[in-house]
Write a protein that holds these residues in place. Structure first.
Motif, PDB file in Angstrom:
ATOM      1  N   GLY A  27     133.318 102.583 -61.337  1.00 47.06           N
ATOM      2  CA  GLY A  27     133.605 101.761 -62.503  1.00 47.06           C
ATOM      3  C   GLY A  27     132.946 100.401 -62.489  1.00 47.06           C
ATOM      4  N   PHE A  28     132.192 100.061 -61.472  1.00 42.92           N
ATOM      5  CA  PHE A  28     131.549  98.753 -61.411  1.00 42.92           C
ATOM      6  C   PHE A  28     130.331  98.731 -62.326  1.00 42.92           C
ATOM      7  CE2 PHE A  28     128.413  95.784 -59.668  1.00 42.92           C
ATOM      8  CZ  PHE A  28     129.146  94.628 -59.763  1.00 42.92           C
ATOM      9  N   ASP A  29     130.309  97.791 -63.217  1.00 45.12           N
ATOM     10  CA  ASP A  29     129.203  97.635 -64.161  1.00 45.12           C
ATOM     11  C   ASP A  29     128.676  96.205 -64.008  1.00 45.12           C
ATOM     12  OD1 ASP A  29     127.463  97.371 -66.256  1.00 45.12           O
ATOM     13  OD2 ASP A  29     128.908  97.805 -67.825  1.00 45.12           O
ATOM     14  N   PRO A  30     127.494  96.034 -63.419  1.00 42.52           N
ATOM     15  CA  PRO A  30     126.979  94.675 -63.180  1.00 42.52           C
ATOM     16  C   PRO A  30     126.700  93.900 -64.467  1.00 42.52           C
ATOM     17  CG  PRO A  30     125.315  96.331 -62.659  1.00 42.52           C
ATOM     18  CD  PRO A  30     126.581  97.077 -62.931  1.00 42.52           C
ATOM     19  N   ASN A  36     131.713  89.021 -62.730  1.00 43.21           N
ATOM     20  CA  ASN A  36     131.734  88.024 -61.645  1.00 43.21           C
ATOM     21  C   ASN A  36     132.977  87.139 -61.644  1.00 43.21           C
ATOM     22  OD1 ASN A  36     129.177  88.804 -60.623  1.00 43.21           O
ATOM     23  ND2 ASN A  36     128.198  87.729 -62.324  1.00 43.21           N
ATOM     24  N   VAL A  37     133.945  87.470 -62.511  1.00 44.48           N
ATOM     25  CA  VAL A  37     135.170  86.672 -62.553  1.00 44.48           C
ATOM     26  C   VAL A  37     136.011  86.957 -61.311  1.00 44.48           C
ATOM     27  CG1 VAL A  37     137.341  86.289 -63.784  1.00 44.48           C
ATOM     28  CG2 VAL A  37     135.218  86.571 -65.076  1.00 44.48           C
ATOM     29  N   SER A 164     141.926  84.665 -65.139  1.00 41.59           N
ATOM     30  CA  SER A 164     140.662  84.041 -64.754  1.00 41.59           C
ATOM     31  C   SER A 164     140.966  82.641 -64.221  1.00 41.59           C
ATOM     32  CB  SER A 164     139.719  83.958 -65.961  1.00 41.59           C
ATOM     33  OG  SER A 164     140.311  83.188 -66.993  1.00 41.59           O
ATOM     34  N   PRO A 165     140.072  82.066 -63.405  1.00 44.45           N
ATOM     35  CA  PRO A 165     140.334  80.731 -62.831  1.00 44.45           C
ATOM     36  C   PRO A 165     140.608  79.651 -63.886  1.00 44.45           C
ATOM     37  CG  PRO A 165     138.511  81.769 -61.688  1.00 44.45           C
ATOM     38  CD  PRO A 165     138.838  82.658 -62.860  1.00 44.45           C
ATOM     39  N   ASP A 166     139.989  79.763 -65.070  1.00 48.79           N
ATOM     40  CA  ASP A 166     140.213  78.753 -66.108  1.00 48.79           C
ATOM     41  C   ASP A 166     141.461  79.038 -66.956  1.00 48.79           C
ATOM     42  OD1 ASP A 166     139.427  80.884 -67.679  1.00 48.79           O
ATOM     43  OD2 ASP A 166     137.640  79.908 -68.497  1.00 48.79           O
ATOM     44  N   LYS A 167     142.163  80.143 -66.649  1.00 45.87           N
ATOM     45  CA  LYS A 167     143.409  80.528 -67.344  1.00 45.87           C
ATOM     46  C   LYS A 167     143.185  80.857 -68.816  1.00 45.87           C
ATOM     47  CE  LYS A 167     145.587  79.204 -63.559  1.00 45.87           C
ATOM     48  NZ  LYS A 167     145.896  80.169 -62.524  1.00 45.87           N
ATOM     49  N   LYS A 168     141.935  81.152 -69.189  1.00 41.41           N
ATOM     50  CA  LYS A 168     141.618  81.469 -70.584  1.00 41.41           C
ATOM     51  C   LYS A 168     141.532  82.974 -70.842  1.00 41.41           C
ATOM     52  CE  LYS A 168     141.097  77.173 -71.944  1.00 41.41           C
ATOM     53  NZ  LYS A 168     142.086  76.560 -72.837  1.00 41.41           N
ATOM     54  N   HIS A 169     141.484  83.756 -69.750  1.00 44.23           N
ATOM     55  CA  HIS A 169     141.375  85.211 -69.895  1.00 44.23           C
ATOM     56  C   HIS A 169     142.418  85.887 -69.023  1.00 44.23           C
ATOM     57  CE1 HIS A 169     137.680  84.867 -72.181  1.00 44.23           C
ATOM     58  NE2 HIS A 169     137.263  83.992 -71.284  1.00 44.23           N
TER      59      HIS A 169
END
Length: 197
Positions: A27-30, A36-37, A164-169
């Motif tokens: 399932g990894f899709d570059p 990269n999150v 996500s680190p920015d808490k937006k996702h």
């Protein structure tokens, strides 16, 4: 001897390609926009506060009803005209007659006797809208499925959610357990939501 060496070389080459490219079907899709999150586990249900929107549905937390907090899931609306117009034709009704008895008709039209609820307080219901009439006997119907999950059940499923680190996702992934004899556990491979301001 040469054939054995050649066969062994092919096997080793195949293994190297396999190792370097990763497992097939992992399932990894570059090229995935979130590849990269560095998704972070949430420690408290309070980190889910807000309105999270995806292509499939919307998650709102908290939705407070009668002093209790819920996760509110609102599915994307669907065009159910075909189902309702079949029902209208089957019973030789007008659109107005069908609309007047819509609550009694829901179980037959959808095959589920909404609203559903369990002992834990999880609820699932359907909202039907009559968007218009094309004739006296045919209408344009739209429905939206909505689910309310008590905070205590959501809290048992914290590993299902990452941020996500920015808490937006928000990412949901894995199995959500309802601890219910009425609602079946649901599995999602991955779904990404964006926090709506």
């Amino acid at each position: 001897m040469k054939k054995t060496f050649l066969a062994l070389s092919l096997v080793l080459a195949s293994l190297l390609i396999f190792v370097n490219t990763g497992c097939v079907g992992d399932g990894f899709d570059p090229d995935h926009p979130y590849a990269n999150v560095k998704w972070q586990e949430i420690k408290s249900i309070d980190e889910l506060k807000g309105k999270w929107v995806s292509d499939f549905n919307t998650i709102i937390f908290p939705k407070t009803l009668k002093g209790k907090d819920y996760i509110h899931i609102i599915e994307k609306p669907t065009d159910d005209s075909y189902k309702w117009n079949n029902y209208i034709a089957k019973y030789n009704l007008t659109v107005d007659q069908a609309w007047a008895k819509r609550y009694a008709a829901i179980a037959e039209v959808y095959g589920v006797a909404y609203p559903l609820s369990d002992a834990n307080g999880t609820e699932k219901g359907i909202k039907v809208k009559l968007k218009g009439k094309t004739t006296n006997k045919t209408g344009i119907f739209e429905s939206t499925l909505e689910t309310l999950i008590p905070e205590v059940i959501a809290d048992k499923n914290l590993s299902y959610f990452t941020l996500s680190p920015d808490k937006k996702h928000l990412r949901i992934s894995g199995t959500f357990r309802y601890y219910s004899n009425k609602f079946t556990n649901s599995f999602i491979g991955e779904r990404i939501y964006t926090l709506e301001d």
